[in-house]
Each structure stands twice: as C-alpha cells, then as structure tokens.
Design an enzyme around this catalytic site. Structure first.
Site, short mmCIF file in Angstrom:
data_model
loop_
_atom_site.label_atom_id
_atom_site.label_comp_id
_atom_site.label_asym_id
_atom_site.label_seq_id
_atom_site.Cartn_x
_atom_site.Cartn_y
_atom_site.Cartn_z
N LYS A 139 6.59 -1.13 -6.51
CA LYS A 139 5.68 -1.03 -7.67
C LYS A 139 6.50 -0.95 -8.95
O LYS A 139 7.59 -0.35 -8.97
CB LYS A 139 4.83 0.24 -7.50
CG LYS A 139 3.74 0.45 -8.53
CD LYS A 139 2.90 1.68 -8.13
CE LYS A 139 1.78 1.95 -9.13
NZ LYS A 139 1.04 3.18 -8.79
N SER B 290 -3.78 2.88 -8.47
CA SER B 290 -3.11 1.96 -9.34
C SER B 290 -2.04 1.09 -8.66
O SER B 290 -1.45 0.24 -9.32
CB SER B 290 -2.44 2.73 -10.47
OG SER B 290 -1.53 3.66 -9.94
N SER C 3 -3.44 6.90 -5.79
CA SER C 3 -3.04 5.55 -6.20
C SER C 3 -2.40 4.68 -5.14
O SER C 3 -2.24 3.49 -5.35
CB SER C 3 -2.06 5.63 -7.37
OG SER C 3 -2.66 6.29 -8.43
#
Lengths: 531, 157, 508
Positions: free
Chosen positions: A78, A168, A192
């Site tokens: 990420k 996210s 997330s």
C-alpha cells in the site's frame, strides 16, 4: 493465469523445482497488472526494479540457495509504506513526489526474504476512508465487478456500475483478488485491511497491535495502526505473519510474539473450542445475506462439536464514536508535519512561514483530510479536551474491558460479520460523505483496533449480486496463531471460489479443462461440508 | 458452453445453499431486527455551534482552512456525532492512552548509529540553500480571514 | 494550552519579596536536556532577583513568574534518535530521518538521558516517579519540523524538589542571604533545531542539528493583586540569555497590566520573545496530547524491585544512580565551612568555580597557613589572575602544590606577604619557575640580618624625630608609619615582626 499456482507454497515449490522461473512469474504478474489497469489498483508499478529483483531470485534458485519460501514471490505494498527511492504518495497531492530514503521495516523484511516488489497500491488519501474512492489518483474498482457472477446476476455494465473495493487498502485487496500479486500489505486502523478484504473476497489479517513494526508506515492513528496482511489463503497469511512479526528497535511499540506462526495445524479440532457471537454485532443496516452467512458458519461450528454462545459487548455501538474522536485528534497531530518545508508539496506563495504552511496544506490535502484535521483540533481545544478527547479515552477503556470480560469467561474466538453487506456501487457509495460512510462501514472492525486485538476476515460466499461476503474472527491479543488455525478451519469448509474460475479462457482447451477440473473439485469440497 | 456450465454449477449451488440458510442459527434468531438503535437526538445535549471567531482560531491552530460553508457544516456534524459519547456512563473510568499502558518503554543505548545523511535529506526538499532548509520569514502572523480567503483563490488549486 | 492542567498550577513554596519588588519568584520547572545546569541556574535566578530589586511599580497588580529552564544533557546521541550530538558541525549533518520528521519515523528513547534526568532529580531532592509518561506539545515553528515537541507534561520523571542558593543581600549587599526555591518538576524534552534569520533575502535558514547554548529559559508570567488568585498566565519562549530574560519578563508584566487596566482579559497563550524587536508576539496556542508511540517509562527503586526476567540493560535503578552522585554543592559548602572554619560566602566562591574546591583542599593539605589566609590567596590572587585573562582554573599555570610551596615560604618567615604576592605574579608570567628560584634570583628573601635591620631602623628613627616624639607621647599608631618607611628601604623584604621589635625598642 497459472491457476494451480494461486498460493504461496505452491508457487514457491514450482520456483524451487524450476517449473517456472521468478522472472517469468514476475512478468506474468506485470502483464496482468497491465491487463487490469481499469481497476486502478496500483499508483506506481516498479517494473524495472521488480525484474531486477526477480533476476536475483532466479540466480539464487539456480544455485539451490533460496532465502526462504518467499524468494521470488511477487508482492505489492500500500502506498503509505515507505519504500526506498520509490515514490510513496499516500494517494495525496501533498506527497505526490515524495521519495523516502528508507524502507519500512515490514517491506525490508519481505525484500530480505527475496520477495519481488511489483508496485505501490492505491488507497484513500492518507488512509482516511472506507471505499478507496477518495485518493488523489482516482478510485479503485472492485475486480469482482468485472467477473461473470456480478454481470450476470445484476445485468449491470461494470464500466458504469462497478462496485467499490472498500477501504482504505482497496488497491492492495484488488491486487490480490485480481491475481496480480501473491500478497499485499495494507494498513488497518479501523478496519482498513479487513473491510476491502471482505468486499474483494480475499483473506485479510489484522495482527495484534505491536506484533508488526510500524517503522516506515506513514501513520493515521499511531495507537491504532497495524500493518495488515492480504493473501488468497489463510495459510499464506500465516506464512507472511511469521516473516514479519518481531520486535523492532526502531519502533518502541513492538512486542515479542508468543510463537512462530508459520505452520498452523492442518486440521484443528474444534470440539474444544468456544465461539462467541456478540449480539450487539447484529447492527442496524446489516444485510440479510450477511446474517445468513454468519448463521451458516456458526452452524458449521456447532455441528462440528464446538460450543457456540451468544455473548455481549455492551459498548459496541459507541465504539465507532470513540474511534471517530480519537482518530481525528491523532490525525490533527500527525498531519502537522506536512508543511512543505523538509519534504512534500510546497506552495509558491510564501510571504511568511505561516502563510506558506497554510497554503501548501490547502493545496496538498483533500477535503476529507482537512476536515479531520479541523475536527481533531476542535477536540483538542482546552474547552473540548475533557469533554471529547478524555471522554473518548474513557470509552475506549470500557470497550477494551468488554472484550477482556468475554475472553476471560471462556470464549476463545468471536465470530462476527466484517461489513454490513457486499460491495456498494460507486455511484451509490459517493452519495454519502466520507465520514458518514466510514461510520457505517467500520462498525464491526474498529472496536478491534481500539482494544489492540487480533482479527481476520475470510471470504465465505458470493452474494446474490455475485459479490463476496466475508466474516470476521476476533481473538485476544497475541493469540494470532490460534486465530489463524480457526480461520483455516472455516476456509476449508466454505470453499469460496477464485475469481479465475469465472475468467474467459485465454489459451486453448487444455486450460478450459483445468478450469473445469478445478471447479468440479471445489464443488465437491464445497458440498463436503454440508449435511 | 464451458463457461455457462461453470456459472450454472455455481448459481445452482448457491441457490441450494441460501435455501438452507432460512433456518438461521439459534443465536441469531430468525428476526431481521438489529439489537440496538442509533442514539436519538433527544438523548443528546444541545448541539454546539462554531462561532466565527472559533472558526478563525481553528484555522490558525491547524493551519488548514475550512474552504466553504460546507466545511463548517462538516465540522458541526462531526461534533454532533461525537456528542453521542455523552450517553455513556464513564464515572470512575480512567482514560486509556494506548493498549501498551502496562508495558515498559524500550531504552536505547547511547551509541551513534544514525545521522550523516544531509544530502539525502536535502534532496527531499523543494527549497534549500547550501546545506540549509529554507523557510520564509517567520513570526509574521497570518493575515486576516478575508485576506486569506482571497489568497487561497489565487493559489495553484 | 494544556487541557489537563489548570491554568494556575504554580505553587509558591518560597515567596521572595524585597521591599519594592513586584516580581515573585515562585517555582522552577527544569526541563533537562543537559549539562552544567546548576551554576547557570543560580546565575539566572540571581539576574532575575536583581531585576526584582530594581523595578518598582505604583500599580497594585504584581507580577508572578515561573521559570522553565532548558538544559542540554551531555550524551553521545540525541534524546529520541541515535544521531550524534556535537556543536559546530556542518548544517544538517547530524540529522537522522526521525530528526527531519520524515513520516513513518518513530522516537526511541536514549537510556543515558533517563539516567541524567534521574541524577538531576536526586541532586535537586526530587521525588523520582517510578512511572512517567510522554506527551506531545504542539506549536508551529520552522525549526520544529514535526509541529510538536515530545515532552513530559502530565507525569514527568521527577517532581517536588528544592534548590538552595544565595543572594548577596543586606545593607551593603555583602551579606550572604540563603534562599530556596521550589522545583516543580523535571522532565525530559525534545530539543529543536536552529534558525538563522537572513533578513537580506527575507528568509530563514533551518539547520536541524540541535540548538546550541547550554541553557535556555522560558518564563511563565501572570499578574494579580496580592491575596487574590493567580491570573491567567502566558508563556514567553525563546529567551536566549539571562540578559534578555529580565527584559522579556518586564515587558510581559507591563503588557498584561496594560491589558487588564484597559478592561481586557489576558489570553492563555504562548508568545515568542523576539530579542531583535524587543516585544513578544502571539504565534500559536499549544495543545497537548499523549505521545502514542512511547509506552510508559519505568525506573526502579533498587535491584530488589526489578521485575523477574528483565534484561539488565533495560533497567534504570535509582539507588545505583544515587550511589554515583558526586557530593552535592550544599553538602560540600557545609563541609568546607565546618572543616576549615571559613566563612559561608567563601564556600560559595569555592564551589562555584570548577575544580576550585579540590585545588583549595590540596593547598590546605600542603601548608600550615591558616585557611582564611589561603582563601584570600585563592580568591584574590589566583581567581583575580584568571578572571583578568578570562581563563578557567584548568588553565592556571600555578598548580596547587606550587602555590602551597609559596605559601609555606611565607609562613616560615622566608618572605613577607607583599613579596609573596610579587613572586606569585612572577611565577604566573614564567610558568615552570618555582618560587625559590625567583626569590633567589631577585633576591627577595626576607632580611633577617639583625645588624642590617638595626642600622636601617636607626636611620629612620634618626630622620623622623617628630614621629618618634609622637610615639613616646603615647601615639602608638605612628609606629606603623615608621615600619612602612623601613619596609620601603628594604623593598618589603624586612621581617615585619623583627622590625616592629627593633623600632619599639628604639622609640621607647
């Protein structure tokens, strides 16, 4: 796609046996990334470096000295994990050109094992959001939007009616779900990693707080953040956890793991297990289908001889409010450093230091980030500090105590939904503002972060719309190994399909045959768990 | 077609499955009703408003602007959402900083292992002069709110 | 602003007021980052109190001042990162990723700093908190890259101590007045970088190596009418020297008085003191929040209270640190007064100069000379020479044994005291030359030759009949004048005792 090499041990074996080369495997993943560009799962693809790393892995494998099971295995990270000399943007204009001079510890550990970094995945800006729709580089699309079940069951055109990945860490979940990468790192502050994991039909592990180092992870909420692990199987997640866990002197919040988690027992005996069903997790907005999956798995446990009990976590409904206040206040503090002076976006308007800061931040942050900073500053004002911030800290203790109480009364794991329903269409998702969405979507996941426990989301079935539904298991802190064992037990019995099962055959009939064989096999396994 | 067969298999299996699910687990009951309701307005204290001088103060403290009226209403909603906390009885409860409150802080020995990377650091900044980072003149307070709004209109974005 | 701390947190234990004073020194809060704090703190308080004594105010409102003193710890690396601490290094060369506040970097506490803080706490008679916590204090300043400073506001490592010091007081300001001040707390705190203001190009250059300067002070200032509760306080930061300290405090008190007299209210805020502009200006309210990346700091009372299985390098044991404490200044002073029968003010002088106590005691061990005389030598001659040249004791060319030798020569009657002083000056200019050598060279030895002395005395007596008559008539003091003349003749080398006897004899 190399169907039979979906999982890390298989791929690793094939690499070591020379059946496929690391460079080949890397190229296949890179090609697949190009093919799935419409998903927008990646912010940066580090093609050149990946091939170099793959080449190095190849050399090692040819010599017969691989570094471990992860040698030559492609992975994605990420874009809020610092990667040396590779742009780390947090999907924000503020950091769009920021290139850290160091690797996050967890990234370094994977590289040290010979894993091959494919690129940085897309996300909500600074990890604020639960849809991966609010980043500076556009939203991420859920790969299941393009698979046959969704298209055929809803009759919708994915190009206009695609569904969100959740967030996210949506890019990481999409990368693993769309088979471009074997594993991906996400971050989990309030769900997330688990949220997109559930919506994209992959395994998403949030380890105990402190087990994995946060050095190099650009923080959202330091006291809640944990690097998350996304894989296609529980076994893979256990493997990765084993590589990543451990004390890091650069992160004073790391703790010693209790044991190695690399090998979880193949078949766990659940007759000695006590599974808790927290009644407050039957929350407003929970879809009927998710309730059905929840029942289904609870049934499975009971039929296998486990004790399944209804338990209570009385402060559950306030957890999301508590999370909201603590999140905003830490955000207000953590975001202060983004002023354009030492790194990051810097405005041209610089009549004074303060003006320069204010305008750089205006230009660099989106509305969501700015909104949370302002809310956080409000809660930290002298007049609000006791009323909101300290109050939230007290509620946090109550929530942690709720879990302690339940686990101390003989419950080994808790079984809950991960999300309220399957994935929402982007066009529907954006009707509500970010904060409202987050407060809805994170309801089952953030209490775990507040209490620092370990949790995992595993996909159990496709919904009527053809989209994944996942369930969550929660275990006490440092019981990650047991958590994984129980999760694997469920995984073996629910037979969740792979997205590749629904792909158009690309190369010849032999491949189609392979698909059918695999499908039939899964079908058989699927039914084996039923009475 | 093969694909149709694949789909057929799955669609069929799913239908069978969901039929079975109608007998939900006894813990969850047949009811679709959730076990709690969101906090109602009556339970909350009166809503707090954010007066203009507080808006200005927050913008100065945060060095972030509200931008529009919507920004201000977002803040008011956020505060309203947080107001739900006051329904919870926390008498006698100690605030919790972190889950590591029972741990002891790691102590590093006083040996040099970092530093000496000025060039790497200076590379990251847009504006440097020789080996210094550069800031505009400091201690000049932010202009008044009206001026700031005008300035922001002129800025890049 | 600190949400958990009420605005009037200062508790005066020692209330100092001089007759026309409008400042009360209430409490000291020492933030430890460092070095030789003790001497400097005393210096600062002294400055502050002398301001006290000279300013007067017709208003009923009086100022209340608390000092926050920042002292840098002598350690190899910084408080939260393993980058080095030197001064005068190339800009930003000593900066780690954490110091530059790169996102994702985390603080890691330096054990040496904890030990230093405990030691300081013990030296100031504080209670050491077994468990202490870290907080973030937020404010914007170019040389604070993270936008906050990690500090220990809520629960610092040491609390409730006391510092004893002296003022020169009394009518003639020659009396030692013993005072003490309450130390509210001692906390570990992050330091900031350095800014250099470049007015020509209207920019500020930032160097994140740590700020130089061993000691810095922030003043907390409020005003009130005596008897009423304390007023809202403001913090004035960024005061770089004791000189500016008094001015900054003065300015702030006047400013607050004016605000109140206008009918306004004083805001609880942090103000920066800009010595260039000589005024403070509001730059940010600081907000506190617990530091989430640092679990509680634990120190242990003694070996016995260590938890089982604890790695010993992780243990800071208060008793062990107490055992390594050097003798504290107040104890030394008392010991010196007691052992050598010197005056208290002398003990302060000895203690306040680095190494002087050891020097003095070494001299005392090698001479029979009376301690008070030795004090005279050490404080007037020795320190005098050093101050003239702006040197420290370590740079003195005359060691304690060399001085002791000289003093013995005087004690034994070999030379007079005035000659001894001359010899001392000679030795200073020619390091390595011993006293005996100089005396012989310059023929400075005392003249004991009685015959010679008789002759000289006779000469003086013969040439001063008036004076002789005065002595014979009862005015004994005039004898001193004759003695002075004899000494002049002998260039100060006459044995004064002998001369006095001979003269008495001749004038009787």
């Amino acid at each position: 796609m190399l169907i039979h090499l979906h999982f890390i041990p298989q791929a690793s074996l094939a690499l070591r046996e020379g059946k496929v080369s690391p460079v080949d495997l890397c190229r296949k993943c890179l090609n697949r990334i190009k093919k799935t560009q419409h998903l927008n799962a990646y912010i940066s693809v580090t093609e050149e470096q990946a091939l170099i790393q793959a080449q190095e892995a190849e050399t090692r494998l040819l010599k017969g000295s691989p570094k471990g099971l992860l040698d030559g295995i492609p992975f994605a990270v990420k874009d809020n994990f610092s990667t040396q000399n590779i742009k780390t943007t947090c999907a924000s204009r503020m950091l769009k050109d920021y290139t850290p001079p160091f690797n996050a510890t967890v990234v370094q550990k994977l590289l040290d094992q010979g894993a091959v970094l494919l690129g940085k995945t897309n996300m909500d800006e600074f990890a604020m959001g639960s849809g991966s729709t609010d980043g500076a580089f556009g939203p991420v699309r859920n790969p299941w939007s393009y698979a046959a079940p969704y298209r055929e069951n809803t009759g919708l055109d994915p190009n206009s009616d695609w569904v969100v990945t959740g967030g996210s860490s949506g890019g990481s979940a999409a990368a693993v779900a769309s088979l471009t990468s074997y594993l991906a790192l996400g971050s989990d502050t309030g769900g997330s990693t688990r949220n997109p994991g559930a919506l994209c039909g992959v395994v998403a592990l949030k380890p105990t707080y402190g087990l994995l180092s946060r050095h190099g992870l650009i923080p959202l909420v330091n006291s809640l953040d944990v690097p998350g692990i996304i894989t296609r199987s529980v076994g893979d997640a256990a493997l990765v956890l084993d590589v990543l866990q451990g004390v890091d002197v650069k992160d004073s919040t790391t703790i010693l793991p209790q044991s190695s988690s690399a090998h979880i027992p193949e078949d766990v005996d659940v007759s000695a297990l006590c599974v808790g069903i927290p009644k407050e997790y039957h929350a407003p907005g929970l879809s009927m289908e998710t309730v059905e999956q929840w029942s289904r798995v609870a049934d499975m446990f009971e039929r296998a001889g486990a004790r399944v009990e209804l338990v209570s976590l009385p402060h559950t409904q306030y957890s999301i409010v508590c999370y909201h206040v603590l999140c905003c206040t830490e955000v207000a503090s953590n975001m202060v450093r983004f002023d354009g002076l030492e790194y990051g976006h810097r405005s041209e308007m610089d009549s004074s230091t303060e003006t320069m800061y204010a305008i750089s931040r205006h230009e660099g942050f989106n509305d969501v980030v700015r909104g949370r900073i302002l809310s956080g500053n409000y809660f930290l004002l002298k007049q609000s500090y006791e009323h909101y911030f300290l109050k939230a800290q007290k509620v946090r203790r109550l929530i942690t105590e709720d879990f302690k109480h339940v686990f101390n009364s003989g419950v080994d794991v808790l079984l809950t939904p991960t999300t309220l329903s399957d994935a929402t269409r982007y066009s529907d998702f954006t009707k509500e503002d970010n904060r409202t969405r987050s407060s809805q979507e994170d309801v089952f996941t953030q209490p775990v972060n507040l209490a620092g426990l370990s949790a995992i989301s595993i996909p159990t079935a496709l919904s009527r719309r053809g989209l994944p539904i996942g369930l969550q298991l929660i275990a006490p802190a440092l019981q990650d190994k047991r958590l994984l064992s129980v999760a694997q037990w469920i995984e073996q019995r629910v037979a969740f399909p792979s997205i590749s099962d629904f792909e158009e055959p690309i190369e010849g009939s032999e491949r189609c045959l392979k698909i059918r064989e695999h499908t039939v096999q899964s079908y058989k396994t699927y039914y084996s768990g039923c009475p | 077609s093969t694909v149709g067969l694949v789909n057929g298999v799955f669609a069929a299996s799913y239908t069978v499955r969901s039929g079975e699910n109608k007998t939900s687990h006894k813990c969850l009951g047949l009811s679709e009703l959730p076990t709690w309701e969101p906090v109602s307005e009556e339970q909350l204290p009166p809503p707090s408003t954010v007066p203009l001088d507080l808006v200005d103060k927050l913008e100065r403290l945060a060095l972030v602007d509200f931008r529009t009226k919507q920004g201000l209403s977002c803040l008011e909603k956020a505060i309203r959402f947080a107001d739900q906390l006051h329904v919870v009885d926390t008498s006698g409860v100690e605030p919790m900083d972190s889950v590591l409150e029972d741990r002891a802080l790691y102590l590093r020995s006083d040996v040099v292992t970092e530093g000496n990377c000025a060039d790497k650091l200076l590379e990251l900044s847009k504006t440097t002069v020789e080996e210094y980072f550069v800031a505009p003149p400091g201690n000049i307070p932010l202009p008044k709110r009206e001026e700031r709004t005008a300035m922001l209109k002129d800025s890049e974005f | 602003m600190c949400g958990t701390r009420p605005p009037t947190a200062l508790t005066p234990r020692s209330y100092l007021t001089a007759p026309r004073c409008c400042l009360c020194l209430c409490a000291l809060q020492i933030t430890i980052r460092g070095r030789k704090w003790h001497k400097m703190i005393v210096g600062i308080i002294d400055q502050c109190c002398s301001v006290c004594l000279c300013c007067s105010s017709p208003h009923k409102l009086v100022g209340v001042v608390g000092l926050e003193i920042h002292a840098q710890i002598r350690s190899n690396t910084k408080l939260f990162s393993a980058s080095p601490v030197h001064f005068s290094s190339p800009p930003n060369s000593l900066v780690s990723f954490f110091d530059a506040s790169l996102p994702g970097t985390l603080p890691v506490l330096n054990k040496r700093c904890v030990e230093a803080a405990v030691m300081t706490g013990l030296a100031l008679h504080c209670t050491i908190n077994r468990k202490s916590l870290f907080d973030r204090k937020h404010y914007f300043y170019a040389d604070l890259p993270a936008g906050y400073q990690i500090t220990q506001q809520r629960r610092p490592i040491a609390v409730d101590g006391v510092l004893h010091y002296n003022l020169m007081g009394g009518q003639k300001k020659n009396q030692v007045v013993r005072k003490s001040v309450h130390i509210k707390q001692i906390q570990l705190e992050q330091d900031s970088g350095k800014s250099l203001h470049d007015d020509l190009r209207s920019q500020t250059l930032i160097d994140l190596n740590r700020a130089e300067g061993q000691l810095r002070v922030d003043a907390n200032v409020s005003v009130h009418r005596p008897g009423e509760p304390f007023g809202v306080r403001t913090e004035v930061k960024n005061i770089n020297s004791a000189r500016y300290l008094a001015r900054a405090i003065d300015y702030e008190i006047q400013r607050q008085i004016q605000v109140l007299e206008r009918g306004g209210t004083v805001q609880n805020e942090t103000r920066a003191y800009d010595s260039k502009w000589d005024q403070s200006c509001y730059f940010a309210g600081s907000r506190f929040m617990p530091e989430p990346n640092l679990p509680p700091l634990m120190v242990y009372d003694d070996q016995a209270s260590l938890p089982p299985g604890l790695d010993l390098c992780q243990a800071v044991v208060v008793q062990e640190i107490r055992d390594t404490l050097p003798e504290l200044p107040s104890v030394t002073r008392d010991r010196l007064v007691h052992t050598y029968n010197i005056l208290p003010e002398h003990s302060f002088i000895l203690v306040n100069e680095d190494g002087l106590v050891e020097y003095f005691e070494a001299v005392m061990g090698q001479t029979k000379m009376n301690a008070r005389k030795v004090i005279g030598w050490v404080t007037n001659e020795l320190l005098g020479q050093l101050k003239q040249r702006d040197q420290s004791l370590s740079q003195s060319p005359i060691s304690s044994s060399v001085l002791a030798e000289l003093l013995e020569l005087q004690e034994n009657g070999h030379i007079s005291s005035s000659v001894a002083k001359q010899v001392f000056q000679e030795m200073w200019g020619s390091p390595g030359k011993r006293a005996r050598a100089i005396i012989e060279e310059k023929d400075m030895g005392l003249v004991n030759d009685t015959e010679k002395l008789h002759r000289i005395c006779q000469k003086i007596v013969d040439s001063h009949p008036e004076e002789v008559n005065a002595i014979r008539n009862g005015n004994k003091k005039v004898l001193n004048k004759l003695m002075g003349l004899v000494q002049k003749e002998t260039k100060g080398r006459a044995d004064p005792v002998l001369v006095r006897d001979i003269l008495k004899d001749k004038t009787s």
